[in-house]
Design an enzyme around this catalytic site. Structure first.
Site, mmCIF file in Angstrom:
data_model
loop_
_atom_site.group_PDB
_atom_site.id
_atom_site.type_symbol
_atom_site.label_atom_id
_atom_site.label_comp_id
_atom_site.label_asym_id
_atom_site.label_seq_id
_atom_site.Cartn_x
_atom_site.Cartn_y
_atom_site.Cartn_z
ATOM 1 N N ASP A 294 -12.432 2.165 0.182
ATOM 2 C CA ASP A 294 -11.434 1.765 1.182
ATOM 3 C C ASP A 294 -12.072 1.067 2.388
ATOM 4 O O ASP A 294 -11.879 1.477 3.522
ATOM 5 C CB ASP A 294 -10.683 3.044 1.609
ATOM 6 N N GLU B 275 -16.981 11.308 -2.467
ATOM 7 C CA GLU B 275 -15.823 11.475 -3.347
ATOM 8 C C GLU B 275 -15.990 10.856 -4.729
ATOM 9 O O GLU B 275 -15.129 10.097 -5.197
ATOM 10 C CB GLU B 275 -14.568 10.893 -2.682
ATOM 11 N N TYR C 287 -6.789 15.359 3.325
ATOM 12 C CA TYR C 287 -5.752 14.598 4.032
ATOM 13 C C TYR C 287 -4.394 15.261 3.847
ATOM 14 O O TYR C 287 -3.439 14.653 3.384
ATOM 15 C CB TYR C 287 -5.754 13.148 3.537
ATOM 16 N N GLU D 212 -14.166 14.748 6.561
ATOM 17 C CA GLU D 212 -13.149 13.736 6.894
ATOM 18 C C GLU D 212 -11.813 14.439 7.025
ATOM 19 O O GLU D 212 -11.499 15.327 6.223
ATOM 20 C CB GLU D 212 -12.981 12.694 5.778
HETATM 21 C C1 BDP Z 1 -11.218 9.054 2.130
HETATM 22 C C2 BDP Z 1 -12.370 8.075 1.932
HETATM 23 C C3 BDP Z 1 -12.430 7.027 3.050
HETATM 24 C C4 BDP Z 1 -11.043 6.439 3.270
HETATM 25 C C5 BDP Z 1 -10.102 7.564 3.670
HETATM 26 C C6 BDP Z 1 -8.681 7.071 3.946
HETATM 27 O O1 BDP Z 1 -13.590 8.777 1.877
HETATM 28 O O2 BDP Z 1 -13.352 6.023 2.711
HETATM 29 O O3 BDP Z 1 -11.026 5.413 4.218
HETATM 30 O O4 BDP Z 1 -10.030 8.457 2.582
HETATM 31 O O5 BDP Z 1 -7.925 7.010 2.996
HETATM 32 O O6 BDP Z 1 -10.846 9.665 0.950
HETATM 33 O O7 BDP Z 1 -8.380 6.725 5.082
#
Ligand code: BDP
Length: 640
Positions: A208, A452, A505, A541
């Site tokens: 991404d 990932e 997320y 993250e």
């Molecule tokens: C994570 C990835 C990262 C993406 C992020 C996203 O590690 O590179 O930019 O998601 O979706 O899974 O913002």
């Protein structure tokens, strides 16, 4: 298209062990520094540039563009180096170009570098994405695979052949990603002639961020004497008030030589000395290297001056290289991350090397601005997501005490064919190159071998076991991790990592808009990880996109209020787990960044707490308040 335990026991173990860093690569990759015996000439500025738009992208090789000035082969444009080429012009085909681009320029080499046979002249490229071939005066001097690490070639004899002519440097760079590159990608030809013109192809990628390309970091010439210090490796430790620096110096160029090692403190005062290519320096009343906000004097650096004299029958060669170094230890227990035997809590960010116009190109104003923002925020650490950053950035981290998780470009490994031998061999070489470049930086406290990957796939277990064991053999002084997203992922690589780094997320990619589920899901998630692996956990993250200036209350996705509320719901759980096994939080992302075009991205990823232009969103203020509070609660030195 082809692309080519107790201190005493610990100390004893450390001293008895075989010297740690075993590097299979040919030579060292010391950062080029000037000294009384070394000179550096930067070749940054405008180069001639030409993209090879021929259908097979091969015209440059067929017509041997490197044999002449690029301007003689066809139309060229001016291209800044360092910079990504993608956003420099108004031409969309260049922004989205896939294949070979060519750069060249002429350099006036100082006459003395040419006439003095005892001088080596080295051409170095800080990084170019992805595959590079370099010629000097039409002769190939090196090629290199991989976008984020330096490569170099000695060019002394070549430039001496035609001493009166300027030296022409040609660099061809290809950004094509295949199943075996790192990161991987695929080229897909669209063969339906009713929908696509003949030869139409696209580059698919499973990561991404925009696949910026070009010469991204400084290009330079530097000199060393013919006999020279090729590499230095240091490992540090301490016992009570005494620091210990175990060093190893490798010399290239033949002839018997004498090495004198002198250690100086920050003020240039003599601290210790030694002779020979390996040994231990003892530092009385040591000043340890501490992270920012963990000590009133963070980032303390000593200087290790390596002085070489080599004597042949006819000449004497003298070289000197000074390496900045910090004395610190890193250890991991089941529940803690220890720096200098004190618990360290990561409160930081994930970054990208990314900015308007220059793309991934090295840029001092941007780097210094980012450090100022990070210090304003109260950041004590960041992860080099998702590739190695410029070494100048690591040097800033060393000086400012910013702790780093140093990641290789192992991102987007999702296709089973990218777990084969060719991919693994290249991944191992990239780790060799990364550790070779970054091993002496005190700021680097952990290696991350991937982000990932699809580690639930059958070949992944062997792949990650090999990769992690290889990295641990390269450097026994730092823990190793790979960053994971799902519980299933960890089944294969989990047993081998020292720290669990997990991305999630919640209330973003799943259960959209349902902030109320975050506490339950996140807490369950952590408990499962810890029960399974008994390793400390970092939230590597988490975040939400926020379009700056978009407001809605009650919060809705993409507003600044939602980003704030989501972060807050994560923070509540972090605070519950902080005194158990939870050792850090890294927001995704420090700043908005460019991605490929797609329906999930509105001109890039907007999970930044700063805009791409480095202006704060509301979340920056929330995070700032939290990080300074965390610094007060976790950062002070605990009493012995
Ligand atoms: C994570 C990835 C990262 C993406 C992020 C996203 O590690 O590179 O930019 O998601 O979706 O899974 O913002």
């Amino acid at each position: 298209m082809s692309v080519p335990g107790s201190f005493a026991v610990l100390r004893l173990l450390w001293l008895l062990s075989v010297f740690g860093t075993v590097l299979p690569l040919d030579g060292g990759m010391l950062f080029p520094r000037e000294s009384s015996f070394r000179e550096v000439k930067e070749l940054n500025g405008l180069w001639d540039f030409r993209a090879d738009g021929s259908p097979n992208r091969n015209e440059g090789f067929e017509k041997a563009w490197h044999k002449r000035q690029l301007a003689e082969t066809g139309p060229v444009i001016e291209m800044p180096v360092p910079a990504s080429y993608n956003d420099i012009t108004q031409d969309p085909t260049l922004r989205d170009f896939i294949g070979w681009v060519w750069y060249d320029r002429e350099v006036a080499v100082p006459a003395r570098w040419i006439s003095d046979q005892g001088t080596r002249v080295v051409l170095r490229v800080g990084s170019a994405h992805y595959y590079s071939i370099v010629w000097v005066n039409g002769e190939k001097v090196t090629e290199h695979e991989g976008g984020h690490l330096p490569f170099e070639a000695e060019i002394s004899s070549l430039i001496r052949r035609e001493p009166t002519k300027p030296c022409r440097i040609t660099i061809a760079v290809n950004n094509t990603l295949t199943l075996e590159t790192l990161p991987p990608g695929t080229i897909q030809y669209m063969n339906d002639s009713s929908r696509y013109p003949d030869g139409f192809f696209v580059q698919n990628m499973d990561f991404d961020f925009f696949n910026y390309a070009g010469i991204h970091r400084p290009v330079l010439l530097y000199t060393t004497p013919k006999v020279y210090v090729d590499d230095i490796t240091v490992e540090t430790n301490f016992m009570d008030n005494t620091g210990l620096i175990r060093y190893k110096v490798s010399v290239q160029g033949g002839f018997s030589n004498t090495l004198n090692i002198t250690l100086m403190d920050k003020d240039g005062h003599f601290v210790a000395s030694s002779n020979g290519s390996s040994g231990v320096l003892r530092v009385v009343d040591v000043k340890l290297w501490w992270p920012y906000l963990m000590h009133e004097n963070p980032g303390y650096l000593y200087s290790m001056k390596v002085h070489l004299i080599a004597v042949s029958e006819t000449s004497t060669y003298e070289d000197e290289y000074t390496l900045p170094l910090g004395i610190r230890t890193v250890n991991v227990t089941n529940t803690q991350f220890l720096i200098n035997n004190k618990p360290f809590y990561f409160h930081g960010v994930n970054k990208h090397e990314d900015a308007d116009i220059r793309g991934r190109g090295f840029d001092w104003p941007l780097i210094v601005k980012d450090f100022n923002l990070m210090k304003w925020l109260g950041v004590n650490s960041f992860r080099t997501s998702h590739y190695p950053y410029a070494e100048e950035i690591l040097q800033m981290c060393d000086r400012h005490g910013i702790v780093l998780i140093d990641e290789c470009p192992g991102v987007g490994i999702k296709d089973i064919r990218s777990f084969g031998n060719a991919s693994l061999s290249h991944h191992l070489v990239v780790m060799d190159e990364l550790v070779r470049r970054d091993k002496n930086h005190p700021s680097v406290v952990m290696w991350s071998v991937a982000n990932e990957p699809a580690s639930e796939m059958p070949p992944a277990e062997f792949y990650f076991k090999t990769l992690i064991e290889h990295t641990k053999a390269l450097d026994r002084t730092r823990p190793v991790t790979y960053v994971t997203i799902a519980e299933a992922d960890m089944d294969k690589g989990g047993p081998y990592v020292d720290v669990v780094c997990v991305n999630s997320y919640f209330a973003w990619y799943f259960d959209q808009g349902r902030l109320d589920i975050v506490p339950l899901q996140l807490s369950t998630h952590f408990e499962n990880w810890y029960r399974k692996y008994q390793r400390p956990i970092i939230q590597s993250e988490y975040g939400a996109d926020a379009v700056p200036g978009l407001h809605m209350d009650p919060p809705m996705m993409f507003t600044e209020e939602y980003q704030n509320a989501l972060l807050q719901s994560y923070h509540d759980v972090f605070d519950q787990k902080r005194n158990q096994y939870f050792i850090g939080e890294l927001i995704w992302n420090f700043a908005d960044f460019m991605t490929a075009q797609g329906i999930y991205r509105v001109v890039g990823n907007k999970k930044g707490i700063f805009t791409r232009q480095r202006q704060p969103k509301a979340a920056a203020f929330l995070l700032r308040k939290r990080y300074w509070r965390l610094a007060n609660e976790t950062g002070r030195l605990l009493p012995d």
